[in-house]
Design a protein around this motif. Sequence first.
Motif, PDB file in Angstrom:
ATOM      1  N   LYS A  10       0.834  -1.206   0.000  1.00  0.00           N
ATOM      2  CA  LYS A  10       0.000   0.000   0.000  1.00  0.00           C
ATOM      3  C   LYS A  10       0.868   1.255   0.000  1.00  0.00           C
ATOM      4  CE  LYS A  10      -3.459   0.411   2.783  1.00  0.00           C
ATOM      5  NZ  LYS A  10      -4.277   0.376   4.023  1.00  0.00           N
ATOM      6  N   ILE A  11       1.909   1.237   0.811  1.00  0.00           N
ATOM      7  CA  ILE A  11       2.799   2.396   0.903  1.00  0.00           C
ATOM      8  C   ILE A  11       3.536   2.619  -0.413  1.00  0.00           C
ATOM      9  CG2 ILE A  11       4.881   3.299   2.013  1.00  0.00           C
ATOM     10  CD1 ILE A  11       3.974   1.786   4.562  1.00  0.00           C
ATOM     11  N   SER A  12       4.108   1.554  -0.963  1.00  0.00           N
ATOM     12  CA  SER A  12       4.877   1.696  -2.204  1.00  0.00           C
ATOM     13  C   SER A  12       3.980   2.065  -3.381  1.00  0.00           C
ATOM     14  CB  SER A  12       5.653   0.408  -2.504  1.00  0.00           C
ATOM     15  OG  SER A  12       4.784  -0.697  -2.637  1.00  0.00           O
ATOM     16  N   SER A  13       2.754   1.539  -3.407  1.00  0.00           N
ATOM     17  CA  SER A  13       1.819   1.874  -4.486  1.00  0.00           C
ATOM     18  C   SER A  13       1.412   3.343  -4.413  1.00  0.00           C
ATOM     19  CB  SER A  13       0.570   0.988  -4.402  1.00  0.00           C
ATOM     20  OG  SER A  13       0.892  -0.369  -4.608  1.00  0.00           O
ATOM     21  N   ALA A  14       1.129   3.812  -3.194  1.00  0.00           N
ATOM     22  CA  ALA A  14       0.759   5.219  -3.011  1.00  0.00           C
ATOM     23  C   ALA A  14       1.919   6.133  -3.394  1.00  0.00           C
ATOM     24  CB  ALA A  14       0.353   5.462  -1.560  1.00  0.00           C
ATOM     25  N   ALA A  15       3.120   5.755  -2.978  1.00  0.00           N
ATOM     26  CA  ALA A  15       4.302   6.558  -3.308  1.00  0.00           C
ATOM     27  C   ALA A  15       4.536   6.582  -4.811  1.00  0.00           C
ATOM     28  CB  ALA A  15       5.526   5.992  -2.591  1.00  0.00           C
ATOM     29  N   CYS A  16       4.356   5.450  -5.457  1.00  0.00           N
ATOM     30  CA  CYS A  16       4.542   5.359  -6.906  1.00  0.00           C
ATOM     31  C   CYS A  16       3.592   6.315  -7.622  1.00  0.00           C
ATOM     32  CB  CYS A  16       4.310   3.922  -7.359  1.00  0.00           C
ATOM     33  SG  CYS A  16       4.671   3.628  -9.106  1.00  0.00           S
ATOM     34  N   GLU A  17       2.342   6.332  -7.207  1.00  0.00           N
ATOM     35  CA  GLU A  17       1.353   7.224  -7.817  1.00  0.00           C
ATOM     36  C   GLU A  17       1.744   8.686  -7.629  1.00  0.00           C
ATOM     37  OE1 GLU A  17      -2.311   6.255  -5.964  1.00  0.00           O
ATOM     38  OE2 GLU A  17      -2.479   4.269  -6.899  1.00  0.00           O
TER      39      GLU A  17
END
Length: 204
Positions: A10-17
């Motif tokens: 969740k953290i990495s996906s949010a950061a990627c966006e």
Amino acid sequence: MKKSEQTKLKISSAACELFCEKGYSATSTSEIAKRAEVSEGTIFRYFATKKDLLLYIATYGIEMFAEDIAIKPLVDLSEKYKDESIEKFLYELVMNRYKLMEEHKSIIMIFMNELSFHNEIQELFRKEIGEKVNDILTKSFDNFFKRGVFRDDINTRSAMRYFSGMIFVIFMEHVHGMRDENVSIEEDVKIAIDIFLNGVRNRN
């Protein structure tokens, strides 16, 4: 998937966006936490710094699509169209890469935006993607040189560099919606290929 793995995703996906939308420097960890619906402290339980989070995303991106998505289709395409016309090969090549960019826009835009600022990402990209893609394209362009398609006074490296530069501009215009005229990516690519091969001088 374990809860800890889900949280990290969740953290990495949010950061990627957010890195894709705003850029790495303009994104705060508080914004990432809000997008991921976790506390800011939770981020630092998984990643010591924001830079570590960026490198995790870059490494994951390479592992996710480098070989099967970025490299192998290019090898297959080069083999499939090696005996076709140069126009056909270049068109299929560019559209294949554009489709790749469309399908993996977030991670690719992060690489493109951050390559100049982070040596670790530069090295990772060069080793796992850049050198391999360059080798494949060099062999393909060499094939057309041997077939007498290109002028003798232009070398493979120059031809690849000039063509890549033209296509990069087109990609950026279409991906970011910067194209003023109502021109499709397919039409734009065909125009670029014609100009690359035949120039802009009036043929009459």
